[in-house]
Design a protein around this motif. Structure first.
Motif, short mmCIF file in Angstrom:
data_model
loop_
_atom_site.label_atom_id
_atom_site.label_comp_id
_atom_site.label_asym_id
_atom_site.label_seq_id
_atom_site.Cartn_x
_atom_site.Cartn_y
_atom_site.Cartn_z
N LYS A 198 58.30 82.52 20.72
CA LYS A 198 57.53 81.73 22.25
C LYS A 198 58.40 80.56 21.88
O LYS A 198 58.91 79.65 22.81
N HIS A 199 59.45 79.83 21.19
CA HIS A 199 59.93 78.95 20.55
C HIS A 199 61.41 79.07 22.00
O HIS A 199 61.21 78.36 22.60
N ALA A 200 62.25 80.20 22.23
CA ALA A 200 62.63 80.53 22.86
C ALA A 200 61.84 79.70 24.51
O ALA A 200 62.91 79.17 25.32
N GLU A 201 61.46 81.05 24.50
CA GLU A 201 60.69 80.56 25.39
C GLU A 201 60.27 79.25 26.18
O GLU A 201 60.80 78.77 27.13
N ARG A 202 59.74 78.61 25.44
CA ARG A 202 59.23 77.23 25.26
C ARG A 202 60.26 76.09 25.78
O ARG A 202 60.94 75.30 26.33
N HIS A 203 62.52 77.05 24.94
CA HIS A 203 63.41 75.99 25.41
C HIS A 203 64.08 76.38 26.35
O HIS A 203 65.06 76.53 26.28
N ASP A 204 63.93 77.32 27.11
CA ASP A 204 64.44 78.31 28.31
C ASP A 204 65.08 76.73 29.05
O ASP A 204 65.04 75.82 29.07
N PRO A 205 66.62 77.21 29.75
CA PRO A 205 67.57 76.74 30.27
C PRO A 205 66.69 75.41 31.21
O PRO A 205 67.19 74.56 31.31
N ALA A 206 65.12 76.27 31.51
CA ALA A 206 64.85 75.21 32.96
C ALA A 206 65.03 73.81 32.45
O ALA A 206 64.43 72.66 32.63
N ARG A 207 63.70 74.37 31.30
CA ARG A 207 63.29 72.74 30.45
C ARG A 207 64.48 71.66 29.92
O ARG A 207 64.77 71.01 29.88
N VAL A 208 65.38 72.53 29.71
CA VAL A 208 66.86 72.25 28.49
C VAL A 208 67.34 71.09 29.69
O VAL A 208 67.57 70.06 29.46
N LEU A 209 67.31 71.61 31.11
CA LEU A 209 68.28 70.69 31.89
C LEU A 209 67.36 69.10 32.81
O LEU A 209 67.48 69.02 32.44
N ARG A 210 66.09 69.91 32.37
CA ARG A 210 64.61 68.90 32.38
C ARG A 210 65.21 67.78 31.74
O ARG A 210 64.67 66.33 31.96
N GLU A 211 65.44 67.89 30.61
CA GLU A 211 64.99 67.57 29.47
C GLU A 211 66.92 66.55 29.10
O GLU A 211 66.64 65.02 29.06
N ILE A 212 67.72 66.79 29.98
CA ILE A 212 68.99 66.83 30.20
C ILE A 212 69.28 65.69 30.51
O ILE A 212 69.13 63.92 30.86
N ASP A 213 68.37 65.59 31.80
CA ASP A 213 68.38 65.07 33.37
C ASP A 213 67.53 63.38 32.72
O ASP A 213 68.12 62.23 32.76
N ALA A 214 66.66 63.72 32.05
CA ALA A 214 65.51 62.55 31.57
C ALA A 214 66.21 61.60 30.66
O ALA A 214 66.66 60.29 30.52
N LYS A 215 67.24 62.39 29.69
CA LYS A 215 68.13 61.49 28.73
C LYS A 215 69.13 60.96 29.52
O LYS A 215 68.93 60.01 29.26
#
Length: 130
Positions: free
Chosen positions: A52-69
């Motif tokens: 579940k943790h891996a699913e929540r931190h999928d590449p799409a979310r990571v890319l959105r977080e990178i954009d926000a940062k």
């Protein structure tokens, strides 16, 4: 702070490259369905909470977080540069109510906080720790 901004950018570049490489089949991971042995690979050794943790931190979310940062870092860098320019060449007519010193007192801790998750990576400096 320039060193911190540059270093943070490098960390985000690495995270982005990893996320894009992991997203070759799909940027959004859905692990709720049963997987066959070929798809499972090492994931077959993970417990449901880990999956579940891996699913929540999928590449799409990571890319959105990178954009926000990156957007936050961009704003912090802008105000740091503006304060440096105004310190070197004070404006004739300063903007009323705009205290760049107070603004920098807020921006620098934000940059340090953004760097904290990367404290275990090479190049992190202890003087950046919040």
């Amino acid at each position: 702070m320039d060193d911190l901004v540059l270093w943070l950018g490098e960390q985000l570049d690495e995270d982005e490259a990893d996320a894009r490489a992991a997203a070759t089949r799909s940027p959004e991971w859905r692990l709720a369905r049963p997987l066959d042995d070929e798809e499972l690979g090492d994931a077959g050794l993970l417990r449901p909470a880990e999956l579940k943790h891996a699913e929540r931190h999928d590449p799409a979310r990571v890319l959105r977080e990178i954009d926000a940062k990156r957007r936050i870092i961009e704003q912090c860098a802008y105000w740091n540069e503006r304060a440096a320019r105004e310190a070197a060449d004070p404006p004739k007519y300063p903007q009323p109510g705009l205290d760049l010193g107070l603004l920098l007192d807020a921006m620098n801790p934000i940059l340090r906080a953004l760097a904290l998750p990367y404290a275990d990576r090479p190049g992190y400096r202890e003087d950046w720790r919040p």
